[in-house]
Design a protein around this motif. Sequence first.
Motif, PDB file in Angstrom:
ATOM      1  N   THR A  94       0.814  -1.220   0.000  1.00 38.85           N
ATOM      2  CA  THR A  94       0.000   0.000   0.000  1.00 38.85           C
ATOM      3  C   THR A  94       0.845   1.266   0.000  1.00 38.85           C
ATOM      4  O   THR A  94       0.315   2.358  -0.110  1.00 38.85           O
ATOM      5  N   LEU A  95       2.132   1.116   0.193  1.00 39.19           N
ATOM      6  CA  LEU A  95       2.990   2.305   0.246  1.00 39.19           C
ATOM      7  C   LEU A  95       3.943   2.305  -0.946  1.00 39.19           C
ATOM      8  O   LEU A  95       4.180   1.271  -1.569  1.00 39.19           O
ATOM      9  N   GLY A 124      12.023   0.684   6.927  1.00 41.88           N
ATOM     10  CA  GLY A 124      12.759  -0.504   7.335  1.00 41.88           C
ATOM     11  C   GLY A 124      12.653  -1.657   6.361  1.00 41.88           C
ATOM     12  O   GLY A 124      13.102  -2.767   6.663  1.00 41.88           O
ATOM     13  N   GLY A 125      12.034  -1.414   5.209  1.00 43.64           N
ATOM     14  CA  GLY A 125      12.048  -2.407   4.146  1.00 43.64           C
ATOM     15  C   GLY A 125      11.116  -3.581   4.342  1.00 43.64           C
ATOM     16  O   GLY A 125      11.277  -4.619   3.703  1.00 43.64           O
ATOM     17  N   ILE A 126      10.139  -3.454   5.209  1.00 41.77           N
ATOM     18  CA  ILE A 126       9.199  -4.554   5.416  1.00 41.77           C
ATOM     19  C   ILE A 126       7.948  -4.334   4.576  1.00 41.77           C
ATOM     20  O   ILE A 126       7.301  -3.296   4.686  1.00 41.77           O
ATOM     21  N   SER A 127       7.604  -5.292   3.727  1.00 43.14           N
ATOM     22  CA  SER A 127       6.421  -5.142   2.883  1.00 43.14           C
ATOM     23  C   SER A 127       5.175  -5.262   3.753  1.00 43.14           C
ATOM     24  O   SER A 127       5.235  -5.712   4.896  1.00 43.14           O
ATOM     25  N   ARG A 128       4.052  -4.889   3.177  1.00 41.57           N
ATOM     26  CA  ARG A 128       2.816  -4.956   3.950  1.00 41.57           C
ATOM     27  C   ARG A 128       2.522  -6.388   4.385  1.00 41.57           C
ATOM     28  O   ARG A 128       2.184  -6.657   5.531  1.00 41.57           O
ATOM     29  N   GLU A 129       2.656  -7.299   3.436  1.00 40.60           N
ATOM     30  CA  GLU A 129       2.354  -8.687   3.765  1.00 40.60           C
ATOM     31  C   GLU A 129       3.280  -9.204   4.875  1.00 40.60           C
ATOM     32  O   GLU A 129       2.834  -9.828   5.839  1.00 40.60           O
ATOM     33  N   GLU A 130       4.547  -8.913   4.735  1.00 40.59           N
ATOM     34  CA  GLU A 130       5.499  -9.340   5.773  1.00 40.59           C
ATOM     35  C   GLU A 130       5.128  -8.747   7.127  1.00 40.59           C
ATOM     36  O   GLU A 130       5.209  -9.414   8.162  1.00 40.59           O
ATOM     37  N   ALA A 131       4.728  -7.488   7.099  1.00 40.09           N
ATOM     38  CA  ALA A 131       4.416  -6.806   8.356  1.00 40.09           C
ATOM     39  C   ALA A 131       3.224  -7.458   9.047  1.00 40.09           C
ATOM     40  O   ALA A 131       3.240  -7.693  10.258  1.00 40.09           O
ATOM     41  N   VAL A 132       2.189  -7.784   8.272  1.00 40.49           N
ATOM     42  CA  VAL A 132       1.004  -8.401   8.864  1.00 40.49           C
ATOM     43  C   VAL A 132       1.350  -9.776   9.446  1.00 40.49           C
ATOM     44  O   VAL A 132       0.962 -10.113  10.569  1.00 40.49           O
ATOM     45  N   MET A 133       2.114 -10.549   8.684  1.00 37.81           N
ATOM     46  CA  MET A 133       2.522 -11.873   9.177  1.00 37.81           C
ATOM     47  C   MET A 133       3.345 -11.742  10.457  1.00 37.81           C
ATOM     48  O   MET A 133       3.142 -12.459  11.427  1.00 37.81           O
ATOM     49  N   LEU A 141       2.997  -0.721  10.315  1.00 36.11           N
ATOM     50  CA  LEU A 141       1.534  -0.825  10.305  1.00 36.11           C
ATOM     51  C   LEU A 141       0.886   0.399  10.958  1.00 36.11           C
ATOM     52  O   LEU A 141      -0.133   0.897  10.505  1.00 36.11           O
ATOM     53  N   LYS A 142       1.492   0.862  12.023  1.00 37.84           N
ATOM     54  CA  LYS A 142       0.980   2.066  12.671  1.00 37.84           C
ATOM     55  C   LYS A 142       1.091   3.267  11.747  1.00 37.84           C
ATOM     56  O   LYS A 142       0.146   4.044  11.577  1.00 37.84           O
ATOM     57  N   PHE A 143       2.247   3.388  11.157  1.00 37.43           N
ATOM     58  CA  PHE A 143       2.480   4.508  10.260  1.00 37.43           C
ATOM     59  C   PHE A 143       1.442   4.507   9.152  1.00 37.43           C
ATOM     60  O   PHE A 143       0.812   5.516   8.856  1.00 37.43           O
ATOM     61  N   GLU A 144       1.270   3.353   8.562  1.00 36.36           N
ATOM     62  CA  GLU A 144       0.361   3.223   7.436  1.00 36.36           C
ATOM     63  C   GLU A 144      -1.058   3.652   7.805  1.00 36.36           C
ATOM     64  O   GLU A 144      -1.720   4.389   7.086  1.00 36.36           O
ATOM     65  N   GLU A 145      -1.489   3.183   8.967  1.00 35.41           N
ATOM     66  CA  GLU A 145      -2.837   3.513   9.413  1.00 35.41           C
ATOM     67  C   GLU A 145      -3.010   5.025   9.563  1.00 35.41           C
ATOM     68  O   GLU A 145      -3.976   5.614   9.077  1.00 35.41           O
ATOM     69  N   LEU A 146      -2.063   5.626  10.238  1.00 36.23           N
ATOM     70  CA  LEU A 146      -2.157   7.057  10.503  1.00 36.23           C
ATOM     71  C   LEU A 146      -1.924   7.875   9.233  1.00 36.23           C
ATOM     72  O   LEU A 146      -2.549   8.912   9.023  1.00 36.23           O
ATOM     73  N   PHE A 147      -1.067   7.368   8.388  1.00 33.76           N
ATOM     74  CA  PHE A 147      -0.753   8.049   7.138  1.00 33.76           C
ATOM     75  C   PHE A 147      -2.004   8.196   6.266  1.00 33.76           C
ATOM     76  O   PHE A 147      -2.281   9.267   5.732  1.00 33.76           O
ATOM     77  N   TYR A 148      -2.785   7.140   6.160  1.00 35.91           N
ATOM     78  CA  TYR A 148      -3.958   7.226   5.289  1.00 35.91           C
ATOM     79  C   TYR A 148      -5.044   8.130   5.863  1.00 35.91           C
ATOM     80  O   TYR A 148      -5.792   8.768   5.132  1.00 35.91           O
ATOM     81  N   ILE A 149      -5.127   8.180   7.170  1.00 34.57           N
ATOM     82  CA  ILE A 149      -6.079   9.128   7.771  1.00 34.57           C
ATOM     83  C   ILE A 149      -5.658  10.554   7.429  1.00 34.57           C
ATOM     84  O   ILE A 149      -6.458  11.382   6.992  1.00 34.57           O
ATOM     85  N   GLN A 150      -4.388  10.826   7.603  1.00 33.97           N
ATOM     86  CA  GLN A 150      -3.901  12.179   7.322  1.00 33.97           C
ATOM     87  C   GLN A 150      -4.021  12.502   5.842  1.00 33.97           C
ATOM     88  O   GLN A 150      -4.382  13.620   5.468  1.00 33.97           O
ATOM     89  N   LEU A 151      -3.723  11.529   5.019  1.00 38.60           N
ATOM     90  CA  LEU A 151      -3.795  11.767   3.579  1.00 38.60           C
ATOM     91  C   LEU A 151      -5.236  12.113   3.170  1.00 38.60           C
ATOM     92  O   LEU A 151      -5.476  13.029   2.391  1.00 38.60           O
ATOM     93  N   GLU A 159       1.767  10.361 -10.323  1.00 46.75           N
ATOM     94  CA  GLU A 159       3.056   9.775 -10.700  1.00 46.75           C
ATOM     95  C   GLU A 159       3.037   8.268 -10.477  1.00 46.75           C
ATOM     96  O   GLU A 159       2.481   7.791  -9.485  1.00 46.75           O
ATOM     97  N   PRO A 160       3.655   7.546 -11.406  1.00 43.27           N
ATOM     98  CA  PRO A 160       3.649   6.075 -11.320  1.00 43.27           C
ATOM     99  C   PRO A 160       4.160   5.567  -9.980  1.00 43.27           C
ATOM    100  O   PRO A 160       3.617   4.602  -9.428  1.00 43.27           O
ATOM    101  N   LYS A 161       5.162   6.210  -9.431  1.00 47.70           N
ATOM    102  CA  LYS A 161       5.724   5.700  -8.174  1.00 47.70           C
ATOM    103  C   LYS A 161       4.720   5.793  -7.028  1.00 47.70           C
ATOM    104  O   LYS A 161       4.864   5.136  -6.005  1.00 47.70           O
ATOM    105  N   ASN A 162       3.686   6.631  -7.197  1.00 50.40           N
ATOM    106  CA  ASN A 162       2.680   6.756  -6.145  1.00 50.40           C
ATOM    107  C   ASN A 162       1.402   5.969  -6.439  1.00 50.40           C
ATOM    108  O   ASN A 162       0.377   6.183  -5.786  1.00 50.40           O
ATOM    109  N   ALA A 163       1.488   5.083  -7.425  1.00 52.89           N
ATOM    110  CA  ALA A 163       0.279   4.372  -7.859  1.00 52.89           C
ATOM    111  C   ALA A 163      -0.354   3.569  -6.714  1.00 52.89           C
ATOM    112  O   ALA A 163      -1.576   3.583  -6.530  1.00 52.89           O
ATOM    113  N   ALA A 164       0.471   2.902  -5.920  1.00 53.71           N
ATOM    114  CA  ALA A 164      -0.067   2.085  -4.827  1.00 53.71           C
ATOM    115  C   ALA A 164      -0.811   2.959  -3.826  1.00 53.71           C
ATOM    116  O   ALA A 164      -1.886   2.605  -3.340  1.00 53.71           O
ATOM    117  N   ILE A 165      -0.244   4.116  -3.543  1.00 51.20           N
ATOM    118  CA  ILE A 165      -0.880   5.028  -2.592  1.00 51.20           C
ATOM    119  C   ILE A 165      -2.197   5.551  -3.155  1.00 51.20           C
ATOM    120  O   ILE A 165      -3.218   5.574  -2.458  1.00 51.20           O
TER     121      ILE A 165
END
Length: 700
Positions: free
Chosen positions: A186-187, A196-205, A223-233, A676-682
């Motif tokens: 998602t990022l 820290g280079g951990i993918s979403r799937e790795e993080a959940v596992m 995971l915390k960052f991601e959650e808060l990031f999307y709220i702010q976004l 921008e393509p690099k932000n496609a996932a976001i």
Amino acid sequence: MAQVLETPIEYLKGVGPQRAELMRKELGVGTFGDLLLHYPFRYVDRTRFSTVADIAEEGTAVQLRGVLKEVRMIGEKQARRLTAKLTDATGTIELVWFRGLRWLQPILKDGGEYIVYGKPTLFRERYNLAHPEIESAITWDQGAATPLQPVYSTTEKASVKGLNSRGIGKLVHALLPQVQGALPETLSAELVQQLGGISREEAVMEAHFPQDQKRLDLAVKRLKFEELFYIQLQLLKQKLLMQHDVKGNVFAHVGAHFNSFYTDHLPFELTGAQKRVVKEIRKDMGTGHQMNRLLQGDVGSGKTLVALLSMLIALDNDFQGALLAPTEILAQQHYKSISRFLEGLPVVVRLLTGSTKAAARKCLLTALKLGEVHILVGTHALLEDRVVFQKLGLVVIDEQHRFGVAQRARMQAKAKVPPHVLVMTATPIPRTLAMTLYGDLDVSVIDELPPGRKPIKTVHRDDHSRNAVFDFLGSEIEKGRQVYVVYPLIEESEKSDLKDVTDGYESLSRRFPLPKYAVGIVHGRMTPEVKDYEMARFVKGETNVLVATTVIEVGVDVPNASVMVVENAERFGLSQLHQLRGRVGRGAEHSYCILMTGAKLGNDSRTRISTMVRTQDGFEISEVDLRLRGPGDIMGTQQSGIPELHMADLVEDAEILQDARRVARRLLDEDPELQEPKNAAIAGTLREQMKEKAVWGRIG
Ligand code: ADP
Ligand code: MG
């Protein structure tokens, strides 16, 4: 891909329709995706044990292994509890549970071996464990001895049916292989790297089945960052949209009204914070988009003056201003202080409330329509349809929590181009909460009190000191001061509260009898007319003591009142106590706040009272409040805008939140449309989320 996550939970192996129902009801888990988001709330180190003899302080959690003895249910009704003794090689400690008794009693076997986990507390000079987690050594020994055993939150009902922490863990274990590959990133690659280079799937596992502490920390942080990031976004994106879509009046210049008031009529120098805030507001109203600004400032920080200066800018641009207050008394006070400030200036200020007489009202409304009234101060009466402005440019709303969104909308509808909105609140909101709730608004903060304020001396007294307290009140009254004595709110059902306040009124009346003294009373069961009458007597100084329930909480200004006594202070919340205290300390005299309580206090009450005694800083107080109650309770039901968080915590993760907001803002600055393509996932994730979720609570 995402479909897997939406699979109803009954299709998971080990879950039938019945269990699914239970999971939905008790755990809020209805789909595979929900179960994945049901993260462990902590991890047990199954390899580390303490002994009873090791216990040397309160509050630090310990894990013990021992034999259970003397399991018994004691006490009646509310005081009913389950106690037991746990003995290991070094000693014995008492365990006690107040909740979940029905479920616990049958599983606790006298003489059985158990593992318990909990925080010791001192009680009568002995340590005990209140509400420890407990598991039989037999099942415990079947699990692997890992230092990171996940612990899942559950409920008593779910536990009885096998959905205790371990049961949930088993289900998650069964689920993970099925969702492998269904958890897309998602990022952006750049952000993943930074985190820290951990993918979403790795993080959940990792969160569910950690390999080691270091990776777990990274996963949780991501995971915390991601959650808060999307709220702010979302919030920032919304703000951008608002600025594009809703055109506002341009208050292009600052002219004669503002300048002559500022240079010739201002009775004192503005504080630095007031200056800064006025500048923020001025800039905002000049940009061409509608202002939606929240002005936070502690009681007495001088918000009224900021409101007035803002309205003068409106006048300088040929617009009218309106100031809305939640009660008649507050409207009158604003009207008076604004009129006083403006004395000698060619600005027409009028007051409109429910009690404005028909003839005067008619006259006023005509003048308002013709633009002959420049500033209108009032109550809900301003919202009526017959109140028509010539050209309304700015609405200031005092004490936001008393006005609903619908009412604000009605105010906004009174002009072709929506007027700028400034909402003032004296209820400090912790920064993290403000950022989350009002992240799409602009927030100004007055974080400085006018100079020369004497601190309010706050003390805690128990009921035994009542006589001394009364003596003290007497001596203050002798000096010509006035006193508030406040009781907890009267609810429809609580007869005893009414009795408390009327008893209090009677004993104070006996102590301070007529004709030398006068004691007044206001409470929620009175008609508004009687209430206003009693309040007015106190405002005019005709009563020495006002016995009241919290109806006086908001905004009332009686500078001569120097003592605030709060009865049953343990029953008030922190922000309420803070508001109440803010009623005194408004004049030049020494002021006092006396918090009366019974002799016995619970932990939370004790913390609340000691916080009040320690500090007068509203923001500091709000932070403590947030810690004690959590975000949902603080904002009450009126603010359903608090998003559901699975991993992040608004109390603990302030730093990550700030970081998330900064990153979100920078991202939108660089790539506002996320093209921008690099932000496609976001972009994709954001689109999904905005589709799913309703708009967060807005105030404008
Ligand atoms: P609140 O923010 O609680 O609404 P008010 O606007 O009622 O506070 O201001 C509290 C008091 O402080 C008022 O009597 C006001 O005139 C006074 N005041 C406001 N600004 C200043 C200042 N810069 N210097 C001195 N007194 C001020
Ligand atoms: Mg005020």
